[in-house]
Design a protein around this motif. Sequence first.
Motif, PDB file in Angstrom:
ATOM      1  N   ARG A  87       0.757  -1.232   0.091  1.00 44.55           N
ATOM      2  CA  ARG A  87      -0.074   0.049  -0.041  1.00 44.55           C
ATOM      3  C   ARG A  87       0.796   1.294  -0.020  1.00 44.55           C
ATOM      4  N   TRP A  91       1.382   4.236  -2.619  1.00 43.02           N
ATOM      5  CA  TRP A  91       1.243   5.687  -2.428  1.00 43.02           C
ATOM      6  C   TRP A  91       2.590   6.646  -3.213  1.00 43.02           C
ATOM      7  N   GLY A  96      -3.751   5.958  -5.052  1.00 41.34           N
ATOM      8  CA  GLY A  96      -4.818   5.561  -3.652  1.00 41.34           C
ATOM      9  C   GLY A  96      -4.792   6.583  -2.647  1.00 41.34           C
ATOM     10  N   GLN A  98      -6.701   9.092  -1.962  1.00 37.21           N
ATOM     11  CA  GLN A  98      -7.838   9.862  -1.662  1.00 37.21           C
ATOM     12  C   GLN A  98      -8.393   9.341  -0.320  1.00 37.21           C
ATOM     13  N   LYS A 100     -11.333   8.169   0.621  1.00 38.11           N
ATOM     14  CA  LYS A 100     -12.324   6.985   0.695  1.00 38.11           C
ATOM     15  C   LYS A 100     -11.513   5.874   0.323  1.00 38.11           C
ATOM     16  N   THR A 101     -10.442   5.923  -0.657  1.00 36.46           N
ATOM     17  CA  THR A 101      -9.496   4.860  -1.130  1.00 36.46           C
ATOM     18  C   THR A 101      -8.698   4.459   0.244  1.00 36.46           C
ATOM     19  N   LEU A 104     -10.646   2.327   2.453  1.00 39.53           N
ATOM     20  CA  LEU A 104     -10.895   1.125   1.825  1.00 39.53           C
ATOM     21  C   LEU A 104      -9.756   0.313   1.711  1.00 39.53           C
ATOM     22  N   THR A 105      -8.624   0.607   1.187  1.00 38.15           N
ATOM     23  CA  THR A 105      -7.394  -0.074   1.225  1.00 38.15           C
ATOM     24  C   THR A 105      -7.103  -0.639   2.629  1.00 38.15           C
TER      25      THR A 105
END
Lengths: 131, 126
Positions: A87, A91, A96, A98, A100-101, A104-105
């Motif tokens: 992850r 970045w 990813g 945002q 919201k993302t 989620l992630t």
Amino acid sequence: MAPVNRPLSPHLQIYRPQITSTLSILHRLTGVALAAGAVLLAYWLAAAAYGPGAFERANDLLASPVGRLVLFGMTFSFFYHFANGVRHLAWDIGLGLQMKTLRLTGILVVLVSLALTGATWIAAYAAAGKL
Amino acid sequence: MRSALGRARGLGSSHEGVHHWRAQRLTAVLLVPLGLWFIANVVYLIGLDIAPSVFRAWIGEHGNALLLILFVLVLFHHTVLGMQTVIEDYVHGPAAKAVSLFLSKAILWALGASSVLAVLHLYLGA
């Protein structure tokens, strides 16, 4: 110079824990745990090189209830640090970011690391014929 | 080969530039396949009861010895870089920080070297 009562920026405990901050510190905690795991790996390999007796003692130690608990923690730490590390790499190339993302992630990383930890232990017990 | 601005940008509180950041990412990327390979092989060895003779035979295979040495080197390098970040964040005072950093790096590299030596010993003796 006389001390001045300047306002300080609020410290950690003032903030409500959020998934982003909690997972961030968990990345660091699992990283430090894995550093201890690297020490354990060095011991295991050194024992193997030292001789069959030392290697069997090392394996017995790791297979003891406390040893298994430690190894289980290491397995989870590995897969969490692994998944969250991927992850982080996403970045680094700008993917990813945002809010919201991120949430989620974050949830995905926790689920994936738990699933991979469980799968690894089931596979190990199945391979040993103890399932 | 760097511009005056590029050099000056590296001179923040850490007195160095991008090398640490880049090495941390590079070792992380390498640990994706190497880490999965290691876990899979530990599970495989557990299935064989990890008797000393079994482990020797496994490590006696060229590919296994090579990948294990690469895993150990990259793992310890990544660990050194990560522990450096943690120490730089939490250990204050120049002396305490310098001593902690030295001890962390010295111990981890010594253990990494010991691990590589152990693999070579088993590989050559197997």
